[in-house]
Design a protein around this motif. Structure first.
Motif, mmCIF file in Angstrom:
data_model
loop_
_atom_site.group_PDB
_atom_site.id
_atom_site.type_symbol
_atom_site.label_atom_id
_atom_site.label_comp_id
_atom_site.label_asym_id
_atom_site.label_seq_id
_atom_site.Cartn_x
_atom_site.Cartn_y
_atom_site.Cartn_z
ATOM 1 N N ALA A 86 -55.718 17.656 11.142
ATOM 2 C CA ALA A 86 -56.344 16.482 10.136
ATOM 3 C C ALA A 86 -55.006 15.312 10.496
ATOM 4 N N ARG A 87 -55.495 14.090 10.386
ATOM 5 C CA ARG A 87 -54.780 12.911 10.067
ATOM 6 C C ARG A 87 -54.150 13.164 8.648
ATOM 7 N N VAL A 88 -52.829 13.076 8.541
ATOM 8 C CA VAL A 88 -52.192 13.332 7.417
ATOM 9 C C VAL A 88 -51.671 11.840 6.832
ATOM 10 N N ALA A 89 -51.313 10.900 7.825
ATOM 11 C CA ALA A 89 -50.755 9.843 7.352
ATOM 12 C C ALA A 89 -50.984 8.857 8.141
ATOM 13 N N GLY A 90 -50.960 7.459 7.704
ATOM 14 C CA GLY A 90 -50.946 6.359 8.496
ATOM 15 C C GLY A 90 -49.992 5.488 7.967
ATOM 16 N N LEU A 91 -49.521 4.750 9.020
ATOM 17 C CA LEU A 91 -48.270 3.399 9.097
ATOM 18 C C LEU A 91 -48.351 2.671 9.991
ATOM 19 N N ILE A 101 -50.326 13.019 12.777
ATOM 20 C CA ILE A 101 -51.346 14.186 13.178
ATOM 21 C C ILE A 101 -50.828 15.416 12.909
ATOM 22 N N LYS A 102 -51.623 16.367 12.226
ATOM 23 C CA LYS A 102 -50.981 17.627 12.211
ATOM 24 C C LYS A 102 -51.756 18.416 13.285
ATOM 25 N N ILE A 103 -50.940 19.155 13.970
ATOM 26 C CA ILE A 103 -51.493 19.768 15.346
ATOM 27 C C ILE A 103 -51.014 21.293 15.197
ATOM 28 N N TYR A 123 -46.228 18.456 13.625
ATOM 29 C CA TYR A 123 -46.910 16.945 13.384
ATOM 30 C C TYR A 123 -46.386 16.251 14.614
ATOM 31 N N THR A 124 -47.152 15.007 14.890
ATOM 32 C CA THR A 124 -47.006 14.123 15.897
ATOM 33 C C THR A 124 -47.713 12.835 15.412
ATOM 34 N N VAL A 125 -47.109 11.766 16.240
ATOM 35 C CA VAL A 125 -47.799 10.386 15.971
ATOM 36 C C VAL A 125 -48.460 9.784 17.207
ATOM 37 N N THR A 126 -49.591 9.320 16.824
ATOM 38 C CA THR A 126 -50.491 8.545 17.890
ATOM 39 C C THR A 126 -50.661 7.258 17.224
#
Length: 133
Positions: A86-91, A101-103, A123-126
């Motif tokens: 799931a997408r867990v946060a946006g910024l 994104i949780k992977i 966790y990673t960022v896209t």
């Protein structure tokens, strides 16, 4: 696969379809992807990394800061086989919309060899769709 970013925001996970799904048990045949980028153990660590990069800190220095004195790095640049959660946060960083994104990481690679591991949440960022970074 190496990244060249025009803006010093973040090194993001790029995704390509994996070809090794037949090695997994039928129940575990999730959509697997392969990507290289920054992965962290916790949401807080990836948020810290993004903040450092957004303020102009170079990738290696940002990783060293986040990792602190840990014996084993909690954030690193890695080539991984993973399934997306799931997408867990946006910024936003430097005017760009980003998603954390949780992977589930299933294997680490070095370009020619893969080391399978038990599925491990990271966790990673896209960049948000439509955003160019």
């Amino acid at each position: 696969m190496r990244f060249s970013l025009q803006l010093p925001i973040v090194l993001m996970l790029s995704c390509l379809p994996a070809k090794a799904q037949e090695d997994l048990p039928p129940k575990a045949q999730e959509k697997m992807e392969i990507g290289q980028g920054v992965i962290c153990d916790t949401l807080r660590q990836v948020e810290r990394y993004i903040a450092l990069r957004g303020n102009g800190t170079e990738t290696n220095a940002a990783l060293q800061t986040v990792n602190g004195g840990a014996h084993v790095p909690v954030c690193s640049v890695a080539l991984v086989m993973f399934s997306t959660g799931a997408r867990v946060a946006g910024l936003s960083a430097q005017g760009r919309l980003l998603s954390i994104i949780k992977i589930n990481v299933h294997a680490f690679g070095n370009g020619s060899v893969w080391m399978k591991i038990p599925a491990t949440m990271r966790y990673t960022v896209t960049a948000e769709k439509g955003q160019i970074v």
